[in-house]
Design a protein around this motif. Sequence first.
Motif, short mmCIF file in Angstrom:
data_model
loop_
_atom_site.label_atom_id
_atom_site.label_comp_id
_atom_site.label_asym_id
_atom_site.label_seq_id
_atom_site.Cartn_x
_atom_site.Cartn_y
_atom_site.Cartn_z
N VAL A 115 0.83 -1.20 0.00
CA VAL A 115 0.00 0.00 0.00
C VAL A 115 0.87 1.26 0.00
CG1 VAL A 115 -1.71 1.32 1.28
CG2 VAL A 115 -1.95 -1.16 1.09
N ALA A 116 1.92 1.27 0.84
CA ALA A 116 2.80 2.44 0.90
C ALA A 116 3.45 2.71 -0.45
CB ALA A 116 3.87 2.22 1.96
N ASP A 117 3.95 1.67 -1.11
CA ASP A 117 4.61 1.85 -2.40
C ASP A 117 3.67 2.47 -3.43
OD1 ASP A 117 6.98 0.84 -1.45
OD2 ASP A 117 6.76 -1.14 -2.38
N ARG A 118 2.44 1.97 -3.47
CA ARG A 118 1.52 2.44 -4.50
C ARG A 118 0.99 3.84 -4.23
NH1 ARG A 118 2.74 -2.31 -4.58
NH2 ARG A 118 2.66 -3.60 -6.46
N VAL A 119 0.84 4.20 -2.98
CA VAL A 119 0.46 5.58 -2.66
C VAL A 119 1.62 6.52 -2.98
CG1 VAL A 119 -0.07 7.16 -0.75
CG2 VAL A 119 -1.30 4.99 -0.97
N GLU A 120 2.84 6.08 -2.71
CA GLU A 120 3.99 6.91 -3.06
C GLU A 120 4.07 7.11 -4.57
OE1 GLU A 120 8.86 6.75 -2.95
OE2 GLU A 120 7.76 5.75 -1.33
N ARG A 121 3.81 6.07 -5.34
CA ARG A 121 3.83 6.20 -6.80
C ARG A 121 2.78 7.20 -7.27
NH1 ARG A 121 3.99 -0.22 -8.40
NH2 ARG A 121 5.86 -0.76 -7.19
N ARG A 122 1.60 7.15 -6.67
CA ARG A 122 0.55 8.08 -7.05
C ARG A 122 0.94 9.51 -6.71
NH1 ARG A 122 -4.23 5.60 -8.55
NH2 ARG A 122 -5.30 7.59 -8.38
N LEU A 123 1.59 9.69 -5.57
CA LEU A 123 2.08 11.01 -5.20
C LEU A 123 3.06 11.52 -6.25
CD1 LEU A 123 2.58 13.35 -3.14
CD2 LEU A 123 4.38 11.91 -2.16
N ARG A 124 3.99 10.68 -6.64
CA ARG A 124 5.00 11.08 -7.63
C ARG A 124 4.36 11.40 -8.98
NH1 ARG A 124 10.12 10.30 -6.11
NH2 ARG A 124 10.52 9.15 -4.17
N ALA A 125 3.39 10.58 -9.40
CA ALA A 125 2.73 10.83 -10.67
C ALA A 125 1.96 12.14 -10.63
CB ALA A 125 1.79 9.67 -11.01
N THR A 126 1.32 12.42 -9.49
CA THR A 126 0.56 13.65 -9.34
C THR A 126 1.48 14.86 -9.40
OG1 THR A 126 -1.12 12.53 -8.01
CG2 THR A 126 -0.99 14.92 -7.81
N VAL A 127 2.63 14.78 -8.73
CA VAL A 127 3.59 15.88 -8.75
C VAL A 127 4.12 16.09 -10.17
CG1 VAL A 127 5.83 16.67 -7.93
CG2 VAL A 127 4.25 15.60 -6.34
N ALA A 128 4.42 14.99 -10.85
CA ALA A 128 4.94 15.10 -12.22
C ALA A 128 3.95 15.81 -13.13
CB ALA A 128 5.27 13.71 -12.77
N ARG A 129 2.66 15.46 -13.01
CA ARG A 129 1.65 16.11 -13.84
C ARG A 129 1.52 17.59 -13.47
NH1 ARG A 129 -1.33 11.24 -13.14
NH2 ARG A 129 -2.44 12.15 -11.38
N ALA A 130 1.52 17.89 -12.18
CA ALA A 130 1.38 19.27 -11.75
C ALA A 130 2.57 20.12 -12.19
CB ALA A 130 1.23 19.33 -10.23
N THR A 131 3.76 19.53 -12.19
CA THR A 131 4.95 20.25 -12.59
C THR A 131 4.97 20.54 -14.08
OG1 THR A 131 6.19 19.17 -10.80
CG2 THR A 131 7.48 20.23 -12.53
N GLU A 132 4.42 19.61 -14.86
CA GLU A 132 4.44 19.75 -16.32
C GLU A 132 3.33 20.65 -16.84
OE1 GLU A 132 4.17 15.74 -17.60
OE2 GLU A 132 6.24 15.25 -17.07
N GLU A 133 2.27 20.86 -16.03
CA GLU A 133 1.15 21.68 -16.50
C GLU A 133 1.59 23.13 -16.67
OE1 GLU A 133 -1.88 21.20 -13.62
OE2 GLU A 133 -2.44 19.19 -14.26
N PRO A 134 1.17 23.77 -17.77
CA PRO A 134 1.53 25.18 -17.97
C PRO A 134 0.88 26.05 -16.92
CG PRO A 134 -0.10 24.50 -19.61
CD PRO A 134 0.33 23.25 -18.87
N SER A 135 1.61 27.06 -16.45
CA SER A 135 1.06 27.97 -15.44
C SER A 135 0.06 28.94 -16.04
CB SER A 135 2.21 28.73 -14.76
OG SER A 135 2.96 29.42 -15.73
#
Length: 257
Positions: free
Chosen positions: A237-257
């Motif tokens: 469970v910890a691994d998969r929640v961490e992966r979702r956190l990372r994917a969410t950050v990656a998307r947020a970082t790539e989105e144009p401001s």
Amino acid sequence: MRPVGTRTRPRVAAAAACAVLGLGLIGGAATGSWLTGDSGGSIGSPSTYATAGTLWHSIPVDRLFPPVIKGDGAGPGGADRTWTRIAVAPDSTCENAFDPLLRKALRPAGCLRLLRATYTDATRSHLTTVGLLFTKADADAMLALHSRFAEDGLDRRTDLMPRAYGAEGTLAAGFGDAQRASWSVSVLTDAPVVVYAVSGFADGRTVTDPQPAAKAMESTGVTAAAQAGLGFEAQGVADRVERRLRATVARATEEPS
């Protein structure tokens, strides 16, 4: 003979193309490293780090703690697992959320906000609370905390287990300190976040010999946690929640401001 200008233009264009390709490969590698959690002990980019620290108040709960988590190959012997969310705690401070010694160990990073959810497995015989502690620490402080946990084995001490979230009116109502059987604590170095999980039995039984997930997952384990696969529950469970956190950050970082 061609004029000099016409001979050099293709070379300049080729060099520019190579430079762009190189930057693309570097950027792709950085994103891939972030998504897989392979930071190599290094600190992520300032923008990624800053973005990660703001997610607790801007991302829907289902994005970080989905109603159902699929754990392909996450069980003993590579068996598949499925976890269903049964409770989500209101986002909170860290007051009373950790045992005193763990609270003391995490204090250098500070506590900005704590997000927690509790899951049960497909048989409804196991419970796992997963938490995301968003800290106030800068990247250097998180790296120092990560090093201390690793070097001093703080993530393996039974007196530093995270606490479960036992929500009233749910299967986890009796999931308290005495029911903790296995746990995982991961201090990230590329985000101001500590990811943890703690698992136990859903029948409320007391566990006298809890084990950290890494130990409980060993094939030679003989404790109740090891025999029941609770190390795999906490780590999966910890691994998969961490992966979702990372994917969410990656998307947020790539989105144009």
